[in-house]
Write a protein that holds these residues in place. Structure first.
Motif, PDB file in Angstrom:
ATOM      1  N   ALA A  50       0.833  -1.204   0.000  1.00 58.97           N
ATOM      2  CA  ALA A  50       0.000   0.000   0.000  1.00 58.97           C
ATOM      3  C   ALA A  50       0.868   1.254   0.000  1.00 58.97           C
ATOM      4  O   ALA A  50       1.873   1.338   0.715  1.00 58.97           O
ATOM      5  N   GLN A  51       0.466   2.243  -0.776  1.00 60.73           N
ATOM      6  CA  GLN A  51       1.205   3.501  -0.847  1.00 60.73           C
ATOM      7  C   GLN A  51       0.722   4.472   0.208  1.00 60.73           C
ATOM      8  O   GLN A  51      -0.419   4.412   0.656  1.00 60.73           O
ATOM      9  N   HIS A  52       1.611   5.379   0.617  1.00 63.73           N
ATOM     10  CA  HIS A  52       1.220   6.435   1.555  1.00 63.73           C
ATOM     11  C   HIS A  52       0.537   7.551   0.774  1.00 63.73           C
ATOM     12  O   HIS A  52       1.026   7.965  -0.278  1.00 63.73           O
ATOM     13  N   PRO A  53      -0.592   8.096   1.267  1.00 63.85           N
ATOM     14  CA  PRO A  53      -1.394   9.012   0.450  1.00 63.85           C
ATOM     15  C   PRO A  53      -1.075  10.497   0.583  1.00 63.85           C
ATOM     16  O   PRO A  53      -1.519  11.297  -0.235  1.00 63.85           O
ATOM     17  N   SER A  54      -0.339  10.908   1.622  1.00 69.90           N
ATOM     18  CA  SER A  54      -0.240  12.331   1.943  1.00 69.90           C
ATOM     19  C   SER A  54       0.673  13.093   0.987  1.00 69.90           C
ATOM     20  O   SER A  54       1.771  12.629   0.651  1.00 69.90           O
ATOM     21  N   ASP A  55       0.243  14.290   0.570  1.00 68.90           N
ATOM     22  CA  ASP A  55       1.115  15.231  -0.140  1.00 68.90           C
ATOM     23  C   ASP A  55       1.915  16.059   0.859  1.00 68.90           C
ATOM     24  O   ASP A  55       3.117  16.271   0.690  1.00 68.90           O
ATOM     25  N   MET A  56       1.245  16.536   1.910  1.00 65.65           N
ATOM     26  CA  MET A  56       1.914  17.370   2.901  1.00 65.65           C
ATOM     27  C   MET A  56       3.109  16.667   3.520  1.00 65.65           C
ATOM     28  O   MET A  56       4.174  17.259   3.710  1.00 65.65           O
ATOM     29  N   ALA A  57       2.957  15.385   3.832  1.00 63.86           N
ATOM     30  CA  ALA A  57       4.029  14.642   4.495  1.00 63.86           C
ATOM     31  C   ALA A  57       5.256  14.512   3.609  1.00 63.86           C
ATOM     32  O   ALA A  57       6.382  14.435   4.115  1.00 63.86           O
ATOM     33  N   VAL A  58       5.055  14.487   2.301  1.00 67.54           N
ATOM     34  CA  VAL A  58       6.192  14.410   1.378  1.00 67.54           C
ATOM     35  C   VAL A  58       7.028  15.677   1.483  1.00 67.54           C
ATOM     36  O   VAL A  58       8.263  15.634   1.583  1.00 67.54           O
ATOM     37  N   ALA A  59       6.366  16.838   1.472  1.00 65.78           N
ATOM     38  CA  ALA A  59       7.089  18.100   1.625  1.00 65.78           C
ATOM     39  C   ALA A  59       7.742  18.194   2.998  1.00 65.78           C
ATOM     40  O   ALA A  59       8.888  18.659   3.130  1.00 65.78           O
ATOM     41  N   MET A  60       7.026  17.766   4.044  1.00 63.72           N
ATOM     42  CA  MET A  60       7.592  17.781   5.387  1.00 63.72           C
ATOM     43  C   MET A  60       8.847  16.909   5.463  1.00 63.72           C
ATOM     44  O   MET A  60       9.822  17.250   6.146  1.00 63.72           O
ATOM     45  N   GLN A  61       8.832  15.785   4.759  1.00 63.22           N
ATOM     46  CA  GLN A  61      10.001  14.907   4.744  1.00 63.22           C
ATOM     47  C   GLN A  61      11.192  15.610   4.109  1.00 63.22           C
ATOM     48  O   GLN A  61      12.323  15.535   4.613  1.00 63.22           O
ATOM     49  N   ALA A  62      10.957  16.314   3.011  1.00 63.47           N
ATOM     50  CA  ALA A  62      12.043  17.031   2.340  1.00 63.47           C
ATOM     51  C   ALA A  62      12.598  18.157   3.205  1.00 63.47           C
ATOM     52  O   ALA A  62      13.773  18.519   3.092  1.00 63.47           O
ATOM     53  N   ALA A  91      21.158  25.258  -6.938  1.00 64.03           N
ATOM     54  CA  ALA A  91      22.007  24.940  -8.087  1.00 64.03           C
ATOM     55  C   ALA A  91      22.569  26.219  -8.694  1.00 64.03           C
ATOM     56  O   ALA A  91      21.874  27.229  -8.813  1.00 64.03           O
ATOM     57  N   THR A  92      23.851  26.175  -9.057  1.00 66.00           N
ATOM     58  CA  THR A  92      24.477  27.226  -9.838  1.00 66.00           C
ATOM     59  C   THR A  92      24.850  26.634 -11.182  1.00 66.00           C
ATOM     60  O   THR A  92      24.568  25.462 -11.447  1.00 66.00           O
ATOM     61  N   ALA A  93      25.458  27.424 -12.025  1.00 65.56           N
ATOM     62  CA  ALA A  93      25.793  26.950 -13.372  1.00 65.56           C
ATOM     63  C   ALA A  93      26.640  25.683 -13.308  1.00 65.56           C
ATOM     64  O   ALA A  93      27.773  25.693 -12.837  1.00 65.56           O
ATOM     65  N   GLY A  94      26.051  24.577 -13.760  1.00 67.39           N
ATOM     66  CA  GLY A  94      26.801  23.335 -13.878  1.00 67.39           C
ATOM     67  C   GLY A  94      27.024  22.577 -12.594  1.00 67.39           C
ATOM     68  O   GLY A  94      27.754  21.579 -12.589  1.00 67.39           O
ATOM     69  N   GLN A  95      26.419  22.985 -11.480  1.00 71.33           N
ATOM     70  CA  GLN A  95      26.667  22.310 -10.211  1.00 71.33           C
ATOM     71  C   GLN A  95      25.449  22.389  -9.312  1.00 71.33           C
ATOM     72  O   GLN A  95      24.824  23.443  -9.186  1.00 71.33           O
ATOM     73  N   ILE A  96      25.099  21.260  -8.683  1.00 68.17           N
ATOM     74  CA  ILE A  96      24.079  21.242  -7.640  1.00 68.17           C
ATOM     75  C   ILE A  96      24.804  21.320  -6.303  1.00 68.17           C
ATOM     76  O   ILE A  96      25.596  20.436  -5.960  1.00 68.17           O
ATOM     77  N   ASN A  97      24.551  22.392  -5.565  1.00 69.52           N
ATOM     78  CA  ASN A  97      25.236  22.614  -4.289  1.00 69.52           C
ATOM     79  C   ASN A  97      24.566  21.856  -3.149  1.00 69.52           C
ATOM     80  O   ASN A  97      25.240  21.371  -2.234  1.00 69.52           O
ATOM     81  N   SER A  98      23.247  21.776  -3.181  1.00 69.19           N
ATOM     82  CA  SER A  98      22.506  21.000  -2.178  1.00 69.19           C
ATOM     83  C   SER A  98      21.189  20.572  -2.792  1.00 69.19           C
ATOM     84  O   SER A  98      20.642  21.255  -3.659  1.00 69.19           O
ATOM     85  N   ALA A  99      20.701  19.444  -2.337  1.00 73.09           N
ATOM     86  CA  ALA A  99      19.442  18.917  -2.873  1.00 73.09           C
ATOM     87  C   ALA A  99      18.701  18.164  -1.788  1.00 73.09           C
ATOM     88  O   ALA A  99      19.296  17.384  -1.032  1.00 73.09           O
ATOM     89  N   ARG A 100      17.422  18.435  -1.712  1.00 68.87           N
ATOM     90  CA  ARG A 100      16.522  17.667  -0.855  1.00 68.87           C
ATOM     91  C   ARG A 100      15.386  17.185  -1.737  1.00 68.87           C
ATOM     92  O   ARG A 100      14.703  17.988  -2.379  1.00 68.87           O
ATOM     93  N   LEU A 101      15.172  15.880  -1.763  1.00 65.51           N
ATOM     94  CA  LEU A 101      14.177  15.280  -2.639  1.00 65.51           C
ATOM     95  C   LEU A 101      13.380  14.242  -1.860  1.00 65.51           C
ATOM     96  O   LEU A 101      13.950  13.298  -1.303  1.00 65.51           O
ATOM     97  N   ALA A 102      12.081  14.425  -1.805  1.00 68.64           N
ATOM     98  CA  ALA A 102      11.204  13.426  -1.190  1.00 68.64           C
ATOM     99  C   ALA A 102      10.105  13.087  -2.189  1.00 68.64           C
ATOM    100  O   ALA A 102       9.656  13.959  -2.949  1.00 68.64           O
ATOM    101  N   PHE A 103       9.670  11.840  -2.181  1.00 69.76           N
ATOM    102  CA  PHE A 103       8.761  11.345  -3.213  1.00 69.76           C
ATOM    103  C   PHE A 103       7.475  10.812  -2.599  1.00 69.76           C
ATOM    104  O   PHE A 103       7.475  10.205  -1.529  1.00 69.76           O
TER     105      PHE A 103
END
Length: 344
Positions: free
Chosen positions: A173-185, A264-276
């Motif tokens: 079963a998948q988790h349904p929340s949109d808010m929780a995804v942003a909170m995770q990030a 991100a700057t030209a050609g480089q990602i300095n930091s990234a937070r990604l939640a799905f």
């Protein structure tokens, strides 16, 4: 709907005591997972009332916490936000500090449900909403999440909306929340009040549980433990975006979603937070992927490596096999736009 007792809590300290006074000893000792042996908190009720009407949840008592004085959004000394558990989704999405500093959260909230539901749904309740798996919602179907040990018909049945990451043989079963995804990030944490009067803070990264052998256990909350606040740390630098792929433009759960905060700057990602969202049994975040993206100059090759790392343990169950390719495309699109300064 089965009969139940109703009580209204006036304070956050009183609520756990009210719930504890109307539950069986086995339930309070954690020996009984069936909600019919205990009570439930109710705030907006946007999910719980549906479950009660179908007799999926059959608590013997409801403790109404909707009038608790937990409706403020305050700045913390560290520069973050302290969000009361009773703040509605609509109010949180529209709050000036959230819109200005945490745009990914505001966008995720506005992508979820309808305006009417957002007007009632609470911040704390959103984190605890149950899966919308067809079999979980069908009282006549087996479901390990609803009746432990009864089976998981979704594995061989209708599973187009189901998870591809974190699944087990007992539950997909998948988790349904949109808010929780942003909170995770955003590295959110929750503050709680226990039945014994003590409190604790739990990071969202540690809050949810994988199904493994016990899919009925969805989080680390103890019986009667009440969420009182959600804490956001200071806003991270970067562009904010919430991408949600769904079957229709509104009031639909995610097939794949991603909450992204990328500097991100030209050609480089300095930091990234990604939640799905849509792809995991919980709001899904892989910090190894984030570290990889910051390890070398940005390129299509790097983005594909990140997608491979994210999806290396992904498993489709038939109807949801398409989510693997779709997740890759959504991730590549987000990363490409971020490097162009066009992420939104």
């Amino acid at each position: 709907m089965k009969t139940f007792a109703y009580f209204r809590a006036e304070t956050a300290d009183q609520a756990p005591h009210l719930l504890a006074s109307h539950a069986s000893p086995d339930y309070l000792d954690g020996q009984q997972a069936n909600a019919s042996q205990g009570g439930k908190y109710i705030a907006g009720g946007t999910n719980l009332l549906d479950l009660m009407k179908l007799q999926i949840e059959t608590p013997i008592a409801l403790v109404d916490i909707s009038r608790l004085p937990l409706t403020d959004v305050e700045e913390t000394a560290e520069g973050g936000l302290k969000i009361g558990a009773m703040v509605t989704n609509s109010d949180l999405a529209a709050h000036p500090l959230v819109r200005e500093r945490y745009a990914v959260l505001s966008r995720a909230l506005l992508a979820g449900a309808s305006g009417q539901l957002r007007n009632k749904a609470s911040t704390g309740g959103n984190l605890l909403q149950r899966t919308r798996c067809y079999y979980f919602y069908s009282p006549t179907s087996p479901c390990n999440k609803r009746i432990p040990g009864s089976g998981c018909p979704a594995r061989e049945g209708r599973n187009r909306m189901h998870a591809i990451l974190g699944i087990s043989e007992h539950c997909i079963a998948q988790h349904p929340s949109d808010m929780a995804v942003a909170m995770q990030a955003l590295d959110a944490s929750v503050e709680t009040r226990r039945i014994d009067g003590s409190s604790r803070r739990i990071t969202l990264a540690d809050f949810y549980l994988l199904p493994e052998d016990h899919p009925e256990r969805e989080n680390v909350l103890e019986v009667g433990e009440l969420i009182t606040h959600v804490i956001l740390p200071p806003v991270p630098a970067g562009q904010h975006a919430y991408r949600k792929v769904r079957d229709r433009a509104s009031y639909a759960f995610a097939l794949v979603s991603v909450a992204a905060v990328i500097d991100a700057t030209a050609g480089q990602i300095n930091s990234a937070r990604l939640a799905f969202g849509g792809i995991g049994v919980m709001p899904w975040r892989n910090r190894e992927v984030e570290q990889l993206l910051c390890s070398q100059p940005a390129s299509p090759q790097l983005f594909n490596q990140a997608a491979e790392l994210l999806l290396k343990d992904a498993r489709g169950s038939g109807d949801n096999n398409f989510k693997i390719a779709l997740t890759r495309r959504v991730l590549l699109s987000v990363l490409t736009d971020a490097c162009k300064g066009e992420l939104q």
